[in-house]
Design a protein around this motif. Structure first.
Motif, short mmCIF file in Angstrom:
data_model
loop_
_atom_site.label_atom_id
_atom_site.label_comp_id
_atom_site.label_asym_id
_atom_site.label_seq_id
_atom_site.Cartn_x
_atom_site.Cartn_y
_atom_site.Cartn_z
N TRP A 41 0.83 -1.21 -0.20
CA TRP A 41 0.02 -0.05 0.01
C TRP A 41 0.75 1.14 -0.17
CZ3 TRP A 41 -4.24 -1.13 4.17
CH2 TRP A 41 -4.91 -2.40 3.76
N ASN A 42 2.17 1.12 0.41
CA ASN A 42 3.03 2.47 0.48
C ASN A 42 3.44 2.80 -1.06
OD1 ASN A 42 3.68 2.70 3.04
ND2 ASN A 42 4.77 0.74 3.15
N VAL A 43 3.15 2.10 -2.00
CA VAL A 43 3.65 2.38 -3.18
C VAL A 43 2.44 3.60 -3.66
CG1 VAL A 43 1.75 1.01 -4.48
CG2 VAL A 43 3.94 1.76 -5.40
N ASN A 44 1.31 3.78 -2.91
CA ASN A 44 0.49 4.89 -3.24
C ASN A 44 1.16 6.46 -2.87
OD1 ASN A 44 -2.47 4.12 -3.58
ND2 ASN A 44 -1.78 2.70 -2.07
N HIS A 45 1.99 6.39 -2.10
CA HIS A 45 2.80 7.53 -1.90
C HIS A 45 3.49 7.95 -3.16
CE1 HIS A 45 5.80 10.29 -0.22
NE2 HIS A 45 4.83 10.78 0.49
N ASN A 46 4.44 6.78 -3.44
CA ASN A 46 5.11 7.02 -4.69
C ASN A 46 4.47 7.74 -5.63
OD1 ASN A 46 6.66 5.37 -2.70
ND2 ASN A 46 8.18 5.00 -4.22
N VAL A 47 3.37 6.83 -6.14
CA VAL A 47 2.73 7.06 -7.33
C VAL A 47 1.90 8.55 -7.17
CG1 VAL A 47 0.80 6.39 -8.70
CG2 VAL A 47 2.44 4.71 -7.92
#
Length: 188
Positions: A41-47
């Motif tokens: 779910w942390n990939v949301n910050h990257n994207v």
């Protein structure tokens, strides 16, 4: 599809009209991309934040009690807009949420209310407190520079919305716009 398509449309609209656009993305927790990505779910910050430059996001209240690693989502750069969420002071989220999001380009002061949830405060109380706060911020500001109160009511139950609408319409500081998750726009 998804965020990339919506954000491309918003950028195109801004570039062709010169008007600003408010786009508030939702934290993706279920797509195959997110499920298979090593960051989860942390990939949301990257994207959302690092790639697209969003400064706020929304998500279901269940994110607040997740036991997954969500350390990248706990960010001052991109807080969670969870206006009616019940967040205890000792919660890891206590410093990373907003009740009202003041969007400088559109001058929209946005309040986001979700479906009835065990982790939420009463919508009408939250809305009135947020509208009072927006009114205080607007005190002494030139008419053309004032914040425009927008309530996003993300609840599919019509009865909840109808009761909320009847309670908020006559409030001393009414919202300028109420946007229902079904796409209905109610100007007050």
């Amino acid at each position: 599809g998804g965020v990339a398509t919506a954000w491309a449309y918003a950028r195109h609209y801004t570039n062709t009209t010169g008007e600003s656009v408010l786009y508030i993305p939702t934290c993706d927790r279920t797509s195959p991309f997110v499920q298979m990505h090593p960051l989860g779910w942390n990939v949301n910050h990257n994207v959302l934040n690092e790639h697209f430059g969003h400064s706020i996001f929304v998500s279901g209240h269940s994110l607040l009690t997740s036991t997954r690693d969500i350390s990248s989502l706990l960010s001052d750069e991109m807080p969670l807009l969870a206006s009616d969420a019940l967040i205890p002071p000792d919660s890891q989220w206590s410093g990373y949420t907003k009740t009202v999001y003041f969007h400088p380009e559109t001058h929209l002061a946005t309040v986001y209310l979700q479906s009835k949830d065990t982790n939420s405060r009463p919508k009408i109380d939250v809305a009135k407190n947020a509208l009072d706060r927006i009114a205080r911020v607007n005190e002494g500001i030139d008419e053309n520079s004032r914040w425009i109160p927008l309530i996003i009511f993300d609840d599919l139950y019509t009865d909840n919305f109808n009761q909320f609408l009847s309670d908020i319409r006559d409030y001393k500081h009414p919202p300028a716009i109420i946007l229902k998750s079904s796409g209905d726009v109610i100007e007050t």
